[in-house]
Write a protein that holds these residues in place. Structure first.
Motif, short mmCIF file in Angstrom:
data_model
loop_
_atom_site.label_atom_id
_atom_site.label_comp_id
_atom_site.label_asym_id
_atom_site.label_seq_id
_atom_site.Cartn_x
_atom_site.Cartn_y
_atom_site.Cartn_z
N ILE A 285 -34.03 48.11 -55.98
CA ILE A 285 -33.94 46.82 -55.97
C ILE A 285 -35.19 46.13 -55.68
O ILE A 285 -35.57 44.90 -56.47
CB ILE A 285 -32.77 46.22 -54.77
CG1 ILE A 285 -31.46 46.81 -55.21
CG2 ILE A 285 -32.99 44.60 -54.93
CD1 ILE A 285 -30.32 46.26 -53.91
N ALA A 286 -35.84 46.41 -54.77
CA ALA A 286 -37.16 45.78 -54.61
C ALA A 286 -38.18 45.98 -55.84
O ALA A 286 -39.02 45.21 -56.52
CB ALA A 286 -38.17 46.47 -53.59
N ALA A 287 -38.15 47.16 -56.70
CA ALA A 287 -38.91 47.28 -57.78
C ALA A 287 -38.58 46.85 -59.07
O ALA A 287 -39.20 46.71 -60.16
CB ALA A 287 -39.01 48.92 -58.09
N SER A 288 -37.34 46.23 -58.98
CA SER A 288 -36.66 45.36 -60.11
C SER A 288 -37.53 44.14 -60.55
O SER A 288 -37.60 43.74 -61.56
CB SER A 288 -35.28 44.96 -59.99
OG SER A 288 -35.20 44.02 -59.22
N GLY A 289 -38.29 43.47 -59.58
CA GLY A 289 -38.99 42.44 -59.81
C GLY A 289 -38.24 41.04 -59.70
O GLY A 289 -38.85 40.00 -59.80
N ARG A 290 -36.96 41.26 -59.52
CA ARG A 290 -36.28 40.13 -59.34
C ARG A 290 -36.17 39.43 -58.16
O ARG A 290 -35.69 38.21 -57.78
CB ARG A 290 -34.90 40.35 -59.70
CG ARG A 290 -34.66 40.85 -61.16
CD ARG A 290 -33.09 41.35 -61.33
NE ARG A 290 -32.16 40.28 -61.17
CZ ARG A 290 -30.87 40.50 -61.12
NH1 ARG A 290 -30.36 41.76 -61.24
NH2 ARG A 290 -30.06 39.39 -60.91
N TYR A 291 -36.54 40.25 -56.97
CA TYR A 291 -36.55 39.55 -55.66
C TYR A 291 -38.03 39.98 -55.19
O TYR A 291 -38.20 40.82 -54.31
CB TYR A 291 -35.42 40.48 -55.05
CG TYR A 291 -34.15 40.26 -55.48
CD1 TYR A 291 -33.26 39.03 -55.42
CD2 TYR A 291 -33.80 41.56 -56.30
CE1 TYR A 291 -32.23 39.21 -56.06
CE2 TYR A 291 -32.48 41.69 -56.81
CZ TYR A 291 -31.63 40.26 -56.88
OH TYR A 291 -30.57 40.56 -57.37
N PHE A 294 -38.48 39.65 -51.17
CA PHE A 294 -37.74 40.78 -50.46
C PHE A 294 -38.60 41.88 -50.65
O PHE A 294 -38.89 42.91 -49.87
CB PHE A 294 -36.58 41.25 -51.28
CG PHE A 294 -35.66 42.36 -50.53
CD1 PHE A 294 -35.19 42.56 -49.36
CD2 PHE A 294 -35.47 43.40 -51.60
CE1 PHE A 294 -34.73 43.53 -48.83
CE2 PHE A 294 -35.01 44.72 -51.17
CZ PHE A 294 -34.63 44.78 -49.78
N ALA A 295 -39.42 42.16 -51.89
CA ALA A 295 -40.23 43.23 -52.22
C ALA A 295 -41.30 43.51 -51.36
O ALA A 295 -41.92 44.21 -50.48
CB ALA A 295 -40.60 43.34 -53.64
N ARG A 296 -42.08 42.11 -51.27
CA ARG A 296 -43.13 41.92 -50.19
C ARG A 296 -42.63 42.08 -48.65
O ARG A 296 -43.33 42.80 -48.11
CB ARG A 296 -43.78 40.39 -50.11
CG ARG A 296 -44.17 39.97 -51.71
CD ARG A 296 -45.02 38.86 -51.51
NE ARG A 296 -44.18 37.73 -51.14
CZ ARG A 296 -43.60 37.13 -52.21
NH1 ARG A 296 -43.76 37.21 -53.57
NH2 ARG A 296 -42.76 35.94 -52.06
#
Length: 334
Positions: A285-291, A294-296
């Motif tokens: 999910i984090a790697a999808s670039g949509r969030y 959340f990834a940070r």
């Protein structure tokens, strides 16, 4: 004559303790797990754990379940009676003065039974295995008496649960004079409520905001909050709303304590183990670039991870609520 199922299952668990597969502090199967895995009734499963408690091999640990007792507290014989230092009830529910309650695991003649002992045994059962595991037969098995004996002291499970809740809410009181200032009084009331729910997570499952329980010992906590809000000059509706907000903060966090006990019993996975199974999905999910936020966030926890500390969250929420309330109070006072 065939051996009763509960004796066979108890012997299996006893053997796992003896050969070290279950070590001191390890959780033993809950009544729900035993019933599911062995294909027996919950009452039979409850008799298994009751027998092992009577032998001093296991004891109940609130919010954890039934665990293997330390060797120093275990009885040497399979049929022995726990001594003073090995009585599982030593970890039972504290009374109003904060002292340990009398042991309730040993078989008790019907003539010595009382409503108080029934309620205390039920509280210990719910503390260890959750409210869903509570039954009249299970309480009777824990006390070593026939189920009908329990009905001589309480009319049924509904009455028993109310008695349990009122007793639990009454364990911690408010000795001495109240602290000076509304904020200190609210903090004391909220922290006492949190401590009670910490002891007995099943309480969070009982009280609906739409259908509040008329329990005298619950109202003791409400009285502390309401008296503090009166100091601020708020009207009746606002005082009631604020009491509901504070209680909901406590109840909302405490509900997760009970849910985690049930989830671990159902899955056999600890919180850490379950999170490990979710890491690939979260990483995807984090790697999808949509969030990106959340990834940070996940990247920031890459080294040390995140520790979900409900006590810290309780204090953060309480402080945030009271800081906002202080601003509202200043507006009311002009």
């Amino acid at each position: 004559m065939a051996e009763p199922p509960y004796l066979r299952i108890a012997a299996e668990i006893r053997g796992r303790i003896a050969d070290g597969r279950l070590r001191p502090g390890d959780r033993v199967p809950s009544t729900r797990q035993i019933a599911r895995d062995q294909g027996v009734a919950l009452a039979t499963a409850a008799k298994v754990l009751t027998l092992l408690r009577q032998e001093g091999l296991v004891h109940a640990r609130p919010r954890v379940g039934t665990v293997v007792a330390a060797p120093a507290t275990a009885a040497p014989g399979a049929t022995g009676t726990p001594g003073a230092t090995g009585t599982p009830g030593a970890t039972g529910t504290p009374g109003a003065a904060g002292t340990p309650a009398a042991p309730v695991d040993a078989p008790t003649p019907a003539g010595e039974m009382s409503r108080e002992r029934v309620v205390r045994a039920a509280i210990e059962l719910a503390d260890a295995e959750g409210l869903d595991a509570l039954s009249m037969r299970g309480v009777a098995a824990r006390l070593g008496v026939a189920t009908m004996t329990i009905y001589r002291h309480v009319a049924g499970k509904d009455e028993l649960v109310l008695l349990m809740a009122d007793t639990a809410f009454g364990e911690l009181g408010y000795p001495g004079e109240p602290p000076a200032g509304w904020r200190a009084r609210v903090e004391r009331g909220a922290r006492t409520l949190w401590a009670v729910h910490r002891r007995h997570p099943w309480l969070a499952q009982l009280n609906s905001l739409f259908r509040p329980l008329p329990l005298p010992n619950l109202l003791i906590h409400g009285e502390q909050l309401l008296a503090a809000f009166e100091e601020l000059g708020f009207d009746e509706t606002t005082r009631m709303d604020l009491q509901v907000v504070i209680y909901s903060h406590v109840q909302g966090l405490a509900a997760h304590l009970e849910r985690e006990v049930l989830a671990e019993a159902a899955t056999g996975l600890s919180e850490e183990q379950w999170m490990e199974t979710q890491e690939p999905a979260l990483g995807s999910i984090a790697a999808s670039g949509r969030y990106p936020a959340f990834a940070r966030l996940l990247a920031g926890f890459a080294d040390d991870g995140y520790d979900l500390d409900l006590d810290r969250l309780f204090e953060l929420g309480l402080r945030t609520l009271l800081d906002g309330l202080a601003g509202s109070a200043r507006e009311v006072r002009g």
